[in-house]
Write an enzyme that holds these catalytic residues in place. Structure first.
Site, mmCIF file in Angstrom:
data_model
loop_
_atom_site.group_PDB
_atom_site.id
_atom_site.type_symbol
_atom_site.label_atom_id
_atom_site.label_comp_id
_atom_site.label_asym_id
_atom_site.label_seq_id
_atom_site.Cartn_x
_atom_site.Cartn_y
_atom_site.Cartn_z
ATOM 1 N N LYS A 28 1.064 -1.000 0.062
ATOM 2 C CA LYS A 28 -0.209 0.284 -0.044
ATOM 3 C C LYS A 28 0.885 1.486 -0.302
ATOM 4 O O LYS A 28 1.793 1.500 0.678
ATOM 5 C CB LYS A 28 -0.991 0.088 1.585
ATOM 6 C CG LYS A 28 -0.894 0.471 2.509
ATOM 7 C CD LYS A 28 -0.688 0.247 3.709
ATOM 8 C CE LYS A 28 -2.234 -0.278 3.540
ATOM 9 N NZ LYS A 28 -2.857 0.105 5.259
ATOM 10 N N LYS A 86 -7.424 -6.756 -1.298
ATOM 11 C CA LYS A 86 -8.539 -5.329 -0.630
ATOM 12 C C LYS A 86 -8.869 -4.276 -0.824
ATOM 13 O O LYS A 86 -8.460 -3.558 -1.346
ATOM 14 C CB LYS A 86 -7.470 -5.235 1.058
ATOM 15 C CG LYS A 86 -6.715 -6.415 1.747
ATOM 16 C CD LYS A 86 -5.575 -5.801 2.302
ATOM 17 C CE LYS A 86 -5.936 -4.946 3.222
ATOM 18 N NZ LYS A 86 -4.546 -4.264 3.746
#
Length: 235
Positions: A28, A86
């Site tokens: 991320k 996700k």
């Protein structure tokens, strides 16, 4: 046993946490929000060079709850070869429609993990909807990192219910959100599948570089390999 997810922002960090032994490498960009995404090309490069000895997940970013936007991002991220994609479920928008749309990807073996935000007090009936749609996991995180850790914004009975609900539907269960060392033992008692970390691995500021010693300390605590707060092993 509960595992440890470490969020990383580069190939170098991914290699660091893999060598230390974390259970899930999570890609991320912390500078871009709660679930800021790395460029798809960067994720593909990291996946191809990291090796397949442990699961890799990646976020798709802080996106509006619009099915066409989210589905496009999920398809692109899944094509990188990550093990889990996700998706943050933010307030507003048509959650039911979005979940229905994502079910088509789940049927094509894209492993989807929904991220709900504890500081937004989501209704936990959505966990069952996610399971029906074919999601493989759900995690509870925090959206506003300035509010404190997940344990500071959610009551323990809410966390316990989330874990129980997720497990009852056969989903992987994750807890994250500005977690610090004092949060680990109480959350381990709830028996989630994994705990997720970023800021605690960087000395407090999630946008700073990883500190390998902090990663090892947290890993040992999650795996129960510490005595009086000190690791039993060193790296």
């Amino acid at each position: 046993m509960t595992g440890m997810l470490a969020s990383v922002a580069s190939l170098a960090e991914a290699r660091q946490v893999r060598e230390i032994g974390v259970d899930i490498v999570d890609l991320k960009n912390p500078a871009e929000g709660a679930l800021g995404a790395l460029p798809v090309a960067d994720v593909g490069r990291i996946v191809s060079q990291l090796g397949r000895d442990r699961p890799v997940s990646a976020t798709v970013g802080d996106l509006p709850m619009e099915a066409d936007v989210v589905l496009s991002a999920v398809k692109a991220m899944a094509a990188t070869g990550v093990d889990y994609v996700k998706i943050g479920f933010f307030p507003g928008g048509d959650w039911a429609g979005l979940i229905h749309g994502l079910s088509s990807l789940a049927r094509r073996n894209v492993r989807l993990v929904a991220v709900l935000f504890g500081d937004e007090s989501p209704e936990l009936h959505w966990v069952g909807e996610l399971a029906t749609a074919g999601f493989v996991g759900a995690m509870l995180d925090t959206r506003d990192k300035k509010k404190g850790s997940l344990r500071q914004v959610c009551r323990n009975d809410y966390l316990r219910t989330f874990v129980a609900e997720t497990r009852s539907h056969g989903l992987l269960c994750g807890l994250a959100g500005s977690l610090r060392v004092p949060d680990i033992a109480p959350l381990l008692a709830l028996k989630p599948d994994y705990l997720g970390f970023r800021g605690a691995l960087c000395g407090g500021d999630r946008t700073d570089a990883l500190n390998p010693e902090s990663v090892l300390t947290v890993l040992n605590l999650v795996h129960g390999e510490c005595v009086n707060g000190s690791p039993r092993i060193t790296a």
